[in-house]
Design an enzyme around this catalytic site. Structure first.
Site, short mmCIF file in Angstrom:
data_model
loop_
_atom_site.label_atom_id
_atom_site.label_comp_id
_atom_site.label_asym_id
_atom_site.label_seq_id
_atom_site.Cartn_x
_atom_site.Cartn_y
_atom_site.Cartn_z
N SER A 149 0.87 -1.18 0.00
CA SER A 149 0.00 0.00 0.00
C SER A 149 0.91 1.23 0.00
CB SER A 149 -0.88 -0.05 1.24
OG SER A 149 -1.82 0.99 1.19
N LYS A 169 -4.13 9.90 -7.81
CA LYS A 169 -4.44 8.72 -7.02
C LYS A 169 -5.90 8.40 -7.28
CE LYS A 169 -4.23 6.93 -2.30
NZ LYS A 169 -5.23 5.97 -2.62
S1 IVH Z 1 1.30 3.11 -6.96
C1 IVH Z 1 3.72 0.07 -4.02
N1 IVH Z 1 -0.24 4.75 -8.24
O1 IVH Z 1 -3.73 3.68 -3.78
C2 IVH Z 1 2.44 0.77 -4.19
N2 IVH Z 1 -1.20 3.49 -6.48
O2 IVH Z 1 -3.53 4.05 -0.90
C3 IVH Z 1 2.25 1.20 -5.59
N3 IVH Z 1 -3.59 3.89 -6.14
O3 IVH Z 1 -2.38 0.55 -3.03
C4 IVH Z 1 1.00 1.93 -5.76
N4 IVH Z 1 -3.83 5.35 -7.76
O4 IVH Z 1 -4.27 0.74 -4.86
C5 IVH Z 1 -0.17 3.85 -7.25
N5 IVH Z 1 -1.50 6.23 -9.51
C6 IVH Z 1 -1.42 5.33 -8.53
C7 IVH Z 1 -2.54 4.97 -7.75
C8 IVH Z 1 -2.39 4.05 -6.71
C9 IVH Z 1 -4.45 4.69 -6.80
C10 IVH Z 1 -3.97 3.04 -4.99
C11 IVH Z 1 -3.26 1.72 -4.93
C12 IVH Z 1 -2.53 1.79 -3.64
C13 IVH Z 1 -3.39 2.70 -2.85
C14 IVH Z 1 -2.68 3.28 -1.65
#
Ligand code: IVH
Length: 674
Positions: A79, A112
């Protein structure tokens, strides 16, 4: 006596665990992410101050659900750590520079997306499965539902032997609103926000229901890759794009943490125009070698962080709690607020969901409350500002209020909502308006004013009685002379000749919207057949290896929920009387074959967006369907035409991206030959 630090820590931990479960397993959070993060921060602060009371790591929760096969992730799904202010964000940059031993770091900045994380596995370039995050190392196999997302490539050219692509499944705001409009028309409780609906849909065992809701995906991350073939996240993203995955490149690569901060501000500006809900920005180190150097904790990578935008919230006074009665008699409490500006619009009302919610939050009339837009759409009452509670306030007594209002309602053991025992005047009016509306029998001249009179004069109780009102009876309505009486009689006479699906939709069967009514009409071909349908005519049941019973739809789009609704509706003798009254009044109750299919339209899929100059949305849909075409809610590779009008939004952009043919109204008319 005030709480000891130890008790405080224990209480916080229990609360956090409960909220975490509600969010991940039930898809029904009771507090916003913002409030949740504040609790987690508070706990971390306390545990730092009183390490002797600190408990084990709370972990990132688990989304595992009954009925799914479990699968291991090759590379764990982590996460993200959250930050809410600039200083915190800059500290992240400094820590990272130290850990990596470099000063000029390059960052990827992305919106995000507020959805559910998923891992897509490709073996030798072939899409083999989709798995939820689960506990980070093992998740649920949700391939059957995720495979419904058309923008996921099935085959990749020049792919590694094994590849895990990480992404976020979400529901577009437009799709969410479409589904809620349907719910509203059916008198059902509205879905709270797109995130929960997306998460719930991914975890549906009923494929028919999953199919009726359009999900989307954005891919942003690299899991396992064997053999390794990327040096930078930006290279991987470019390759994803070439393979045809949807990615976000709203913001370019950023040099240094200051530039990344500026990019976050830029995202805050554009995020309201994005077609999906976003609650923040994600900033990630671009070099995979540097990522490796930075390392991870058991929960979060050190090389990435989520900057969360504070939600749009406002304080206002809750003047009164009113009761809204839906067409089916379900009662929803509504907060009547002092109007307040929130995220660009004035909010004067907010849903309170149900009696339990009011009791749990101890919401009282006269309270100052904090409101927020959930998924930036429906205003919600987050809670009470206790410091501002008037000294003489009293707890809200739901049942007493129902009594005062003369609402005779009960609640079924399992149901959250109270329902009226006997239809009220309001309900009868709404039922009648639904019966006569454009998407049902389309009775010309029967609007709100006429409906109110018909009910008040007791000419109509059940809507079907409208079909047999005599000229003398019509004359009893205010201002009705020969001409208006004639108009009504001819309006009713015309309505009796319309298609079968209209009669089905007019019945107001819960969960049966216009599209489902059409599907049922096409399949059963007569009201008689529909009325006497058995469970086996709607669903085929199979008992699986583990004794789990699964159902397959006989009619595409008609799953368990709808089937149960239909069967239970016709098992009520009252409803059978309505159908009999329709028959007696000479309403058409059989499917008449339409011989008007138009070549070039038949079998093609259309998507409507924006406002057309003369055709209403339902009219355009009708014309296309009569000509044998299909109208869908979202644009994909399988869309043949997008009909775009004034103020067309993201669907038009998507159509342009995919190279789908775009028509204006004139173009549509030409195609239809009208
Ligand atoms: S990168 C190692 N990029 O937000 C983690 N996550 O609150 C890599 N999420 O677990 C995640 N948009 O499910 C990444 N552009 C984005 C994202 C994103 C939504 C989610 C994802 C993550 C969670 C954390």
């Amino acid at each position: 006596m005030s709480e000891t630090p130890r008790d405080h820590i224990l209480r916080l931990r229990a609360e956090i665990q409960r909220y975490e479960e509600l969010y991940r397993k039930k898809h029904a959070p009771e507090i916003s992410d913002f409030e949740f993060d504040k609790l987690v921060d508070k706990l971390a602060d306390l545990e730092r101050e009183f390490p002797m009371f600190a408990g084990p790591d709370l972990g990132i929760g688990d989304d595992k659900a009954e009925g799914f096969q479990q699968r291991d992730h090759k590379s764990p799904m982590l996460s993200l750590d959250n930050t809410y202010d600039e200083a915190d964000f800059m500290a992240f940059g400094e820590r990272l520079a130290k850990a990596v031993g470099a000063s000029a770091l390059q960052f990827v900045v992305e919106p995000k997306i507020d959805g559910v994380a998923v891992s897509l596995t490709y073996e030798n370039g072939k899409f083999v499965r989709a798995v939820t995050r689960g506990n980070g190392t093992r998740g649920d196999d949700v391939t059957h539902n995720v495979a419904l997302i058309k923008s996921i490539p099935r085959k990749l050219a020049d792919a590694p032997d094994l590849l895990e692509v990480r992404g976020e499944i979400y529901m577009e705001l437009e799709e969410f609103q479409r589904l809620n409009r349907e719910r509203e028309a059916e008198g059902e409780a509205l879905y709270a926000n797109p995130r929960n609906l997306a998460a719930g849909t991914v975890k549906l065992l009923d494929a028919a229901v999953a199919q009726s809701r359009n999900l989307s995906i954005v891919c942003y991350g690299l899991g396992a890759c064997e053999p390794a073939m990327f040096a930078k996240l930006s290279d991987f993203k470019q390759r994803l794009k070439d393979w045809g995955f949807p990615i976000r490149d709203d913001i370019g690569l950023q040099q240094g943490i200051k530039a990344a901060w500026a990019a976050i501000q830029q995202l805050d500006q554009i995020r309201r125009n994005l077609p999906f809900p976003t609650d923040g920005a994600v900033v990630k180190l671009n070099s995979l070698a540097e990522q490796q150097k930075a390392g991870t904790t058991s929960k979060f990578p050190h090389w990435a962080v989520a900057f969360k935008f504070p939600p749009d919230q406002a304080e206002t006074i809750l003047r009164a709690i009113s009761m809204q009665v839906g067409r089916t008699g379900a009662i929803t409490p509504v907060a009547e607020l002092d109007p307040v500006l929130l995220a660009g619009s004035t909010v004067a009302r907010a849903t309170l969901h149900n009696a339990d919610e009011i009791a749990r939050k101890d919401i009282r009339e006269g309270d100052t409350v904090l409101i927020q837009k959930a998924g930036e759409i429906i205003p919600q009452v987050l809670g009470v500002v206790h410091a501002k509670r008037p000294a003489d306030s009293k707890p809200f007594n739901f049942e007493a209020r129902l009594k005062e209002l003369g609402l005779d309602a009960t609640r079924d053991g399992e149901e959250a909502a109270y329902k009226l025992r006997v239809p009220s005047r309001e309900m009868k009016i709404r039922r009648l308006i639904h019966f006569a509306c454009k998407q049902c029998l389309d009775i010309d001249g029967l609007g709100v004013a006429v409906a109110e009179q018909l009910i008040d004069l007791e000419l109509v109780d059940a809507p079907v009685q409208t079909l047999s009102i005599t000229a003398e009876q019509w004359r009893m309505l205010d201002g009705f002379k020969d001409k208006s009486v004639d108009n009504m009689l001819s309006g009713v006479a015309q309505a009796k000749q319309r298609e079968l699906w209209r009669a089905i939709h007019a019945l107001g069967i819960p969960n049966v919207g216009m599209q489902t009514a059409k599907d049922l009409a096409r399949h059963f071909k007569s009201m008689n057949a529909l009325e006497s349908a058995k469970l086996g005519d709607l669903l085929i049941s199979k008992v699986g290896k583990k004794g789990h019973e699964t159902y397959t739809s006989v009619i595409s789009g008609v799953g368990i929920e709808v089937s149960e609704s239909v069967l239970s509706f016709f098992s009520d003798p009252h409803h059978r009387e309505w159908v009999q009254a329709m028959r007696n009044a000479g309403l058409n109750l059989i499917e008449v074959a339409s011989a008007t299919t138009v070549e070039g339209v038949a079998g093609k899929t259309f998507v409507l967006t924006g406002t057309l100059p003369t055709l209403g949305r339902d009219e355009a849909r009708d014309l296309i369907e009569k000509a044998g075409g299909k109208v869908s809610g979202s644009v994909s590779k399988n869309t043949h035409y997008v009909v775009a009008g004034e103020e067309a939004g993201s669907k038009l952009t998507k159509a342009q991206e995919l190279g789908v043919t775009i028509l204006d109204e004139a173009g549509l008319r030409k195609l239809l030959g009208t």
